[in-house]
Scaffold this motif. Sequence first.
Motif, PDB file in Angstrom:
ATOM      1  N   TYR A  62       0.840  -1.201   0.000  1.00  0.00           N
ATOM      2  CA  TYR A  62       0.000   0.000   0.000  1.00  0.00           C
ATOM      3  C   TYR A  62       0.877   1.253   0.000  1.00  0.00           C
ATOM      4  CZ  TYR A  62      -3.254   3.576   1.622  1.00  0.00           C
ATOM      5  OH  TYR A  62      -3.981   4.723   1.745  1.00  0.00           O
ATOM      6  N   CYS A  63       1.849   1.288   0.884  1.00  0.00           N
ATOM      7  CA  CYS A  63       2.717   2.467   1.018  1.00  0.00           C
ATOM      8  C   CYS A  63       3.507   2.726  -0.253  1.00  0.00           C
ATOM      9  CB  CYS A  63       3.650   2.291   2.215  1.00  0.00           C
ATOM     10  SG  CYS A  63       2.787   2.314   3.801  1.00  0.00           S
ATOM     11  N   ASP A  64       4.046   1.670  -0.841  1.00  0.00           N
ATOM     12  CA  ASP A  64       4.788   1.830  -2.094  1.00  0.00           C
ATOM     13  C   ASP A  64       3.890   2.395  -3.192  1.00  0.00           C
ATOM     14  OD1 ASP A  64       7.006   0.789  -0.804  1.00  0.00           O
ATOM     15  OD2 ASP A  64       6.913  -1.169  -1.799  1.00  0.00           O
ATOM     16  N   GLY A  65       2.652   1.920  -3.256  1.00  0.00           N
ATOM     17  CA  GLY A  65       1.707   2.427  -4.251  1.00  0.00           C
ATOM     18  C   GLY A  65       1.342   3.878  -4.013  1.00  0.00           C
ATOM     19  N   LEU A  66       1.154   4.214  -2.750  1.00  0.00           N
ATOM     20  CA  LEU A  66       0.821   5.591  -2.374  1.00  0.00           C
ATOM     21  C   LEU A  66       1.931   6.555  -2.811  1.00  0.00           C
ATOM     22  CD1 LEU A  66      -1.151   6.836   0.388  1.00  0.00           C
ATOM     23  CD2 LEU A  66       1.213   7.453   0.736  1.00  0.00           C
ATOM     24  N   VAL A  67       3.169   6.200  -2.513  1.00  0.00           N
ATOM     25  CA  VAL A  67       4.303   7.058  -2.867  1.00  0.00           C
ATOM     26  C   VAL A  67       4.472   7.120  -4.385  1.00  0.00           C
ATOM     27  CG1 VAL A  67       6.814   7.341  -2.677  1.00  0.00           C
ATOM     28  CG2 VAL A  67       5.466   6.734  -0.653  1.00  0.00           C
ATOM     29  N   ALA A  68       4.333   5.978  -5.060  1.00  0.00           N
ATOM     30  CA  ALA A  68       4.469   5.959  -6.521  1.00  0.00           C
ATOM     31  C   ALA A  68       3.396   6.820  -7.186  1.00  0.00           C
ATOM     32  CB  ALA A  68       4.397   4.522  -7.039  1.00  0.00           C
ATOM     33  N   ASP A  69       2.160   6.750  -6.692  1.00  0.00           N
ATOM     34  CA  ASP A  69       1.087   7.591  -7.245  1.00  0.00           C
ATOM     35  C   ASP A  69       1.398   9.071  -7.055  1.00  0.00           C
ATOM     36  OD1 ASP A  69      -0.341   5.347  -8.001  1.00  0.00           O
ATOM     37  OD2 ASP A  69      -1.815   5.489  -6.372  1.00  0.00           O
ATOM     38  N   LEU A  70       1.855   9.428  -5.865  1.00  0.00           N
ATOM     39  CA  LEU A  70       2.189  10.829  -5.592  1.00  0.00           C
ATOM     40  C   LEU A  70       3.344  11.282  -6.488  1.00  0.00           C
ATOM     41  CD1 LEU A  70       1.634  13.363  -3.907  1.00  0.00           C
ATOM     42  CD2 LEU A  70       3.272  12.479  -2.226  1.00  0.00           C
ATOM     43  N   GLU A  71       4.356  10.448  -6.628  1.00  0.00           N
ATOM     44  CA  GLU A  71       5.482  10.789  -7.513  1.00  0.00           C
ATOM     45  C   GLU A  71       5.003  11.016  -8.937  1.00  0.00           C
ATOM     46  OE1 GLU A  71       9.567   8.686  -6.000  1.00  0.00           O
ATOM     47  OE2 GLU A  71       8.028   7.382  -6.823  1.00  0.00           O
ATOM     48  N   GLY A  72       4.140  10.132  -9.402  1.00  0.00           N
ATOM     49  CA  GLY A  72       3.623  10.258 -10.758  1.00  0.00           C
ATOM     50  C   GLY A  72       2.902  11.574 -10.989  1.00  0.00           C
ATOM     51  N   ASN A 107      -4.963   4.227   9.310  1.00  0.00           N
ATOM     52  CA  ASN A 107      -5.509   3.104  10.065  1.00  0.00           C
ATOM     53  C   ASN A 107      -4.400   2.325  10.773  1.00  0.00           C
ATOM     54  OD1 ASN A 107      -7.874   3.916   8.830  1.00  0.00           O
ATOM     55  ND2 ASN A 107      -8.012   2.162   7.466  1.00  0.00           N
ATOM     56  N   ALA A 108      -3.326   2.075  10.069  1.00  0.00           N
ATOM     57  CA  ALA A 108      -2.200   1.340  10.651  1.00  0.00           C
ATOM     58  C   ALA A 108      -1.590   2.110  11.811  1.00  0.00           C
ATOM     59  CB  ALA A 108      -1.140   1.066   9.585  1.00  0.00           C
ATOM     60  N   THR A 109      -1.460   3.404  11.636  1.00  0.00           N
ATOM     61  CA  THR A 109      -0.876   4.251  12.675  1.00  0.00           C
ATOM     62  C   THR A 109      -1.704   4.215  13.949  1.00  0.00           C
ATOM     63  OG1 THR A 109       0.024   5.723  10.990  1.00  0.00           O
ATOM     64  CG2 THR A 109      -0.119   6.597  13.208  1.00  0.00           C
ATOM     65  N   THR A 110      -3.011   4.317  13.800  1.00  0.00           N
ATOM     66  CA  THR A 110      -3.855   4.361  14.992  1.00  0.00           C
ATOM     67  C   THR A 110      -4.055   2.991  15.616  1.00  0.00           C
ATOM     68  OG1 THR A 110      -5.842   4.298  13.603  1.00  0.00           O
ATOM     69  CG2 THR A 110      -5.076   6.455  14.319  1.00  0.00           C
ATOM     70  N   GLU A 111      -4.174   1.949  14.792  1.00  0.00           N
ATOM     71  CA  GLU A 111      -4.414   0.616  15.342  1.00  0.00           C
ATOM     72  C   GLU A 111      -3.148  -0.032  15.885  1.00  0.00           C
ATOM     73  OE1 GLU A 111      -6.343  -3.724  14.210  1.00  0.00           O
ATOM     74  OE2 GLU A 111      -5.730  -2.426  12.578  1.00  0.00           O
ATOM     75  N   ARG A 112      -2.016   0.258  15.272  1.00  0.00           N
ATOM     76  CA  ARG A 112      -0.808  -0.496  15.600  1.00  0.00           C
ATOM     77  C   ARG A 112       0.353   0.401  16.041  1.00  0.00           C
ATOM     78  NH1 ARG A 112      -0.418  -5.627  14.388  1.00  0.00           N
ATOM     79  NH2 ARG A 112       1.692  -5.434  13.550  1.00  0.00           N
ATOM     80  N   ALA A 113       0.036   1.436  16.777  1.00  0.00           N
ATOM     81  CA  ALA A 113       1.064   2.369  17.246  1.00  0.00           C
ATOM     82  C   ALA A 113       2.074   1.713  18.172  1.00  0.00           C
ATOM     83  CB  ALA A 113       0.414   3.560  17.941  1.00  0.00           C
ATOM     84  N   ALA A 114       1.727   0.599  18.785  1.00  0.00           N
ATOM     85  CA  ALA A 114       2.640  -0.091  19.696  1.00  0.00           C
ATOM     86  C   ALA A 114       3.508  -1.136  18.986  1.00  0.00           C
ATOM     87  CB  ALA A 114       1.840  -0.772  20.816  1.00  0.00           C
ATOM     88  N   HIS A 115       3.361  -1.271  17.679  1.00  0.00           N
ATOM     89  CA  HIS A 115       4.119  -2.266  16.919  1.00  0.00           C
ATOM     90  C   HIS A 115       5.222  -1.571  16.124  1.00  0.00           C
ATOM     91  CE1 HIS A 115       0.336  -4.277  17.845  1.00  0.00           C
ATOM     92  NE2 HIS A 115       1.053  -5.386  17.832  1.00  0.00           N
ATOM     93  N   GLY A 116       6.448  -1.819  16.539  1.00  0.00           N
ATOM     94  CA  GLY A 116       7.598  -1.126  15.963  1.00  0.00           C
ATOM     95  C   GLY A 116       7.712  -1.235  14.458  1.00  0.00           C
ATOM     96  N   SER A 117       7.437  -2.408  13.896  1.00  0.00           N
ATOM     97  CA  SER A 117       7.589  -2.562  12.445  1.00  0.00           C
ATOM     98  C   SER A 117       6.551  -1.729  11.693  1.00  0.00           C
ATOM     99  CB  SER A 117       7.494  -4.033  12.039  1.00  0.00           C
ATOM    100  OG  SER A 117       6.225  -4.562  12.368  1.00  0.00           O
ATOM    101  N   THR A 118       5.351  -1.642  12.236  1.00  0.00           N
ATOM    102  CA  THR A 118       4.315  -0.825  11.601  1.00  0.00           C
ATOM    103  C   THR A 118       4.683   0.657  11.701  1.00  0.00           C
ATOM    104  OG1 THR A 118       2.596  -2.454  12.076  1.00  0.00           O
ATOM    105  CG2 THR A 118       1.858  -0.201  11.622  1.00  0.00           C
ATOM    106  N   VAL A 119       5.111   1.071  12.871  1.00  0.00           N
ATOM    107  CA  VAL A 119       5.502   2.470  13.072  1.00  0.00           C
ATOM    108  C   VAL A 119       6.657   2.827  12.133  1.00  0.00           C
ATOM    109  CG1 VAL A 119       6.496   4.106  14.721  1.00  0.00           C
ATOM    110  CG2 VAL A 119       4.652   2.576  15.439  1.00  0.00           C
ATOM    111  N   GLU A 120       7.611   1.933  11.975  1.00  0.00           N
ATOM    112  CA  GLU A 120       8.752   2.201  11.091  1.00  0.00           C
ATOM    113  C   GLU A 120       8.298   2.308   9.631  1.00  0.00           C
ATOM    114  OE1 GLU A 120      12.050   3.452   9.669  1.00  0.00           O
ATOM    115  OE2 GLU A 120      11.703   3.290  11.814  1.00  0.00           O
ATOM    116  N   GLN A 121       7.360   1.456   9.204  1.00  0.00           N
ATOM    117  CA  GLN A 121       6.849   1.537   7.831  1.00  0.00           C
ATOM    118  C   GLN A 121       6.119   2.862   7.615  1.00  0.00           C
ATOM    119  OE1 GLN A 121       7.012  -0.730   4.960  1.00  0.00           O
ATOM    120  NE2 GLN A 121       6.483   1.291   4.200  1.00  0.00           N
ATOM    121  N   VAL A 122       5.331   3.266   8.583  1.00  0.00           N
ATOM    122  CA  VAL A 122       4.619   4.548   8.488  1.00  0.00           C
ATOM    123  C   VAL A 122       5.627   5.698   8.430  1.00  0.00           C
ATOM    124  CG1 VAL A 122       3.091   6.146   9.716  1.00  0.00           C
ATOM    125  CG2 VAL A 122       2.499   3.718   9.553  1.00  0.00           C
TER     126      VAL A 122
END
Length: 191
Positions: A62-72, A107-122
């Motif tokens: 999802y994140c890769d797609g989001l950034v690629a769309d914005l870049e485009g 959604n990931a930020t709010t649901e998984r704020a205590a999960h380091g890998s999710t926070v790092e991806q965000v």
Amino acid sequence: MARPRAFDTDLALERAMELFWKQGYSATPLPHLTARLGIGSGSLYAAFGSKEGLYAQALKRYCDGLVADLEGQMDFALDIRTTLRSVLLALALADVSDPERGCLLVNATTERAAHGSTVEQVRSTMAAVESVLTGALERARVRGDLGTAQSPVELARFLTTFIQGLHVMGNARADRSFLESAVSTALKVLD
């Protein structure tokens, strides 16, 4: 010798992303995942390691797609204000049209704020969004569309933060006129 996979990993990842996006991580039990993906739990573990591993790959997709769309959109921006207005309104109105789904990143930020890998991806994705916006703003400055007193980095940080706020307001079912007004006000930082 390991058996070859009998399913399309890319399609499974796409389906998992859609399911996590719609329901969230916690509300998506493993049996629901395997049923939606059309695979057994053994295949899920063999391909993705765990539910957590599948979620991490789905979020990255999802994140890769989001950034690629914005870049485009930003790479070819000839008028920074018009392009940013279009991008910001499209993001906001997408959330308004499907507020239960919203933005997977928020959604990931709010649901998984205590999960380091999710926070790092965000965090990594927000840095990439900031970088794309900084590049577009620097190009606008070179063209003379942005004053030299304005910092492209600071403007990009503001806009990156503003985008996340727009997503939240979309989830809160803000109406179109509210969002258009907010976008217009935010873009005044470019004047």
